[in-house]
Design a protein around this motif. Structure first.
Motif, PDB file in Angstrom:
ATOM      1  N   ASN A 162       7.718   7.329   1.759  1.00 50.62           N
ATOM      2  CA  ASN A 162       7.523   6.358   2.839  1.00 50.62           C
ATOM      3  C   ASN A 162       7.240   7.063   4.161  1.00 50.62           C
ATOM      4  O   ASN A 162       6.353   6.666   4.912  1.00 50.62           O
ATOM      5  CB  ASN A 162       8.746   5.457   2.991  1.00 50.62           C
ATOM      6  CG  ASN A 162       8.966   4.577   1.790  1.00 50.62           C
ATOM      7  OD1 ASN A 162       8.075   4.389   0.968  1.00 50.62           O
ATOM      8  ND2 ASN A 162      10.172   4.055   1.659  1.00 50.62           N
ATOM      9  N   GLN A 217       0.915   9.558   7.952  1.00 44.72           N
ATOM     10  CA  GLN A 217      -0.537   9.651   7.751  1.00 44.72           C
ATOM     11  C   GLN A 217      -1.274   8.426   8.272  1.00 44.72           C
ATOM     12  O   GLN A 217      -2.404   8.516   8.731  1.00 44.72           O
ATOM     13  CB  GLN A 217      -0.857   9.861   6.273  1.00 44.72           C
ATOM     14  CG  GLN A 217      -0.558  11.244   5.791  1.00 44.72           C
ATOM     15  CD  GLN A 217      -1.027  11.476   4.365  1.00 44.72           C
ATOM     16  OE1 GLN A 217      -1.730  10.660   3.784  1.00 44.72           O
ATOM     17  NE2 GLN A 217      -0.610  12.603   3.798  1.00 44.72           N
ATOM     18  N   LYS A 218      -0.633   7.256   8.202  1.00 48.71           N
ATOM     19  CA  LYS A 218      -1.272   6.011   8.623  1.00 48.71           C
ATOM     20  C   LYS A 218      -0.930   5.625  10.057  1.00 48.71           C
ATOM     21  O   LYS A 218      -1.295   4.547  10.521  1.00 48.71           O
ATOM     22  CB  LYS A 218      -0.865   4.861   7.684  1.00 48.71           C
ATOM     23  CG  LYS A 218      -1.215   5.074   6.232  1.00 48.71           C
ATOM     24  CD  LYS A 218      -2.704   5.036   6.032  1.00 48.71           C
ATOM     25  CE  LYS A 218      -3.027   5.197   4.554  1.00 48.71           C
ATOM     26  NZ  LYS A 218      -4.417   4.996   4.256  1.00 48.71           N
ATOM     27  N   GLU A 220       6.020  10.132   4.660  1.00 50.37           N
ATOM     28  CA  GLU A 220       4.705  10.785   4.656  1.00 50.37           C
ATOM     29  C   GLU A 220       3.590   9.770   4.835  1.00 50.37           C
ATOM     30  O   GLU A 220       2.645   9.986   5.588  1.00 50.37           O
ATOM     31  CB  GLU A 220       4.491  11.553   3.342  1.00 50.37           C
ATOM     32  CG  GLU A 220       5.391  12.749   3.169  1.00 50.37           C
ATOM     33  CD  GLU A 220       5.329  13.333   1.771  1.00 50.37           C
ATOM     34  OE1 GLU A 220       5.517  14.549   1.656  1.00 50.37           O
ATOM     35  OE2 GLU A 220       5.094  12.581   0.791  1.00 50.37           O
ATOM     36  N   TRP A 221       3.712   8.643   4.119  1.00 49.80           N
ATOM     37  CA  TRP A 221       2.674   7.612   4.193  1.00 49.80           C
ATOM     38  C   TRP A 221       2.577   7.071   5.622  1.00 49.80           C
ATOM     39  O   TRP A 221       1.490   6.936   6.174  1.00 49.80           O
ATOM     40  CB  TRP A 221       2.958   6.484   3.216  1.00 49.80           C
ATOM     41  CG  TRP A 221       1.865   5.484   3.151  1.00 49.80           C
ATOM     42  CD1 TRP A 221       0.773   5.505   2.335  1.00 49.80           C
ATOM     43  CD2 TRP A 221       1.738   4.308   3.966  1.00 49.80           C
ATOM     44  NE1 TRP A 221      -0.020   4.420   2.593  1.00 49.80           N
ATOM     45  CE2 TRP A 221       0.541   3.667   3.591  1.00 49.80           C
ATOM     46  CE3 TRP A 221       2.500   3.732   4.970  1.00 49.80           C
ATOM     47  CZ2 TRP A 221       0.110   2.490   4.184  1.00 49.80           C
ATOM     48  CZ3 TRP A 221       2.074   2.572   5.558  1.00 49.80           C
ATOM     49  CH2 TRP A 221       0.885   1.961   5.163  1.00 49.80           C
ATOM     50  N   ASN A 225       2.622   1.729  -3.408  1.00 49.97           N
ATOM     51  CA  ASN A 225       1.698   2.133  -4.471  1.00 49.97           C
ATOM     52  C   ASN A 225       1.109   3.528  -4.264  1.00 49.97           C
ATOM     53  O   ASN A 225       0.396   4.026  -5.133  1.00 49.97           O
ATOM     54  CB  ASN A 225       0.579   1.106  -4.624  1.00 49.97           C
ATOM     55  CG  ASN A 225       1.095  -0.193  -5.198  1.00 49.97           C
ATOM     56  OD1 ASN A 225       2.027  -0.201  -5.994  1.00 49.97           O
ATOM     57  ND2 ASN A 225       0.510  -1.298  -4.791  1.00 49.97           N
ATOM     58  N   SER A 226       1.385   4.141  -3.134  1.00 45.44           N
ATOM     59  CA  SER A 226       0.865   5.493  -2.894  1.00 45.44           C
ATOM     60  C   SER A 226       1.764   6.508  -3.591  1.00 45.44           C
ATOM     61  O   SER A 226       2.880   6.207  -4.006  1.00 45.44           O
ATOM     62  CB  SER A 226       0.802   5.785  -1.395  1.00 45.44           C
ATOM     63  OG  SER A 226       2.094   6.071  -0.895  1.00 45.44           O
ATOM     64  N   ASP A 227       1.272   7.722  -3.707  1.00 46.38           N
ATOM     65  CA  ASP A 227       2.065   8.805  -4.298  1.00 46.38           C
ATOM     66  C   ASP A 227       2.889   9.537  -3.255  1.00 46.38           C
ATOM     67  O   ASP A 227       3.542  10.527  -3.564  1.00 46.38           O
ATOM     68  CB  ASP A 227       1.137   9.808  -5.008  1.00 46.38           C
ATOM     69  CG  ASP A 227       0.497   9.210  -6.253  1.00 46.38           C
ATOM     70  OD1 ASP A 227       1.109   8.319  -6.872  1.00 46.38           O
ATOM     71  OD2 ASP A 227      -0.620   9.631  -6.597  1.00 46.38           O
ATOM     72  N   LEU A 228       2.865   9.042  -2.024  1.00 47.81           N
ATOM     73  CA  LEU A 228       3.567   9.684  -0.921  1.00 47.81           C
ATOM     74  C   LEU A 228       4.942   9.061  -0.713  1.00 47.81           C
ATOM     75  O   LEU A 228       5.180   7.910  -1.099  1.00 47.81           O
ATOM     76  CB  LEU A 228       2.761   9.534   0.372  1.00 47.81           C
ATOM     77  CG  LEU A 228       1.345  10.088   0.360  1.00 47.81           C
ATOM     78  CD1 LEU A 228       0.604   9.654   1.619  1.00 47.81           C
ATOM     79  CD2 LEU A 228       1.357  11.591   0.229  1.00 47.81           C
ATOM     80  N   GLU A 241       0.833  -1.200   0.000  1.00 45.09           N
ATOM     81  CA  GLU A 241       0.000   0.000   0.000  1.00 45.09           C
ATOM     82  C   GLU A 241       0.874   1.258   0.000  1.00 45.09           C
ATOM     83  O   GLU A 241       0.606   2.210  -0.730  1.00 45.09           O
ATOM     84  CB  GLU A 241      -0.924   0.004   1.218  1.00 45.09           C
ATOM     85  CG  GLU A 241      -1.880   1.176   1.249  1.00 45.09           C
ATOM     86  CD  GLU A 241      -2.773   1.174   2.475  1.00 45.09           C
ATOM     87  OE1 GLU A 241      -3.189   2.266   2.889  1.00 45.09           O
ATOM     88  OE2 GLU A 241      -3.062   0.085   3.024  1.00 45.09           O
ATOM     89  N   CYS A 242       1.914   1.251   0.804  1.00 51.48           N
ATOM     90  CA  CYS A 242       2.818   2.398   0.869  1.00 51.48           C
ATOM     91  C   CYS A 242       3.536   2.598  -0.460  1.00 51.48           C
ATOM     92  O   CYS A 242       3.602   3.716  -0.979  1.00 51.48           O
ATOM     93  CB  CYS A 242       3.827   2.204   1.998  1.00 51.48           C
ATOM     94  SG  CYS A 242       5.010   3.572   2.152  1.00 51.48           S
TER      95      CYS A 242
END
Length: 76
Positions: free
Chosen positions: A14, A20-21, A16-17, A9-12, A6-7
């Protein structure tokens, strides 16, 4: 593995992701390293003169499966 995927594949980034999570960045990298090690261990090597090469001979992408008996839990 799902959290790592998930991380990635995100646009953030590591960092930032994870922020946020509410995932500890240290835990994220710890489990990322474990998954990478598992992937390397599953790559078949071809023996030559009883010596294993330093690098796998295959250019195939290897998908690994996390062991079912070992739950992966990342928390902050």
């Amino acid at each position: 593995m799902a959290i790592i995927r998930e991380c990635i594949n995100s646009d953030l980034s590591n960092e930032e992701w994870c922020e946020q999570k509410n995932v500890s960045i240290k835990s994220y990298y710890y489990y990322l390293a474990k998954l990478r090690k598992m992937a390397i261990e599953q790559i078949p090597y071809k023996k030559r003169n009883n010596v294993l090469p330093l690098v796998p001979e295959s250019n195939d992408i290897v998908e690994i499966q996390a062991p079912q008996s070992t739950p992966v839990c990342i928390s902050s």
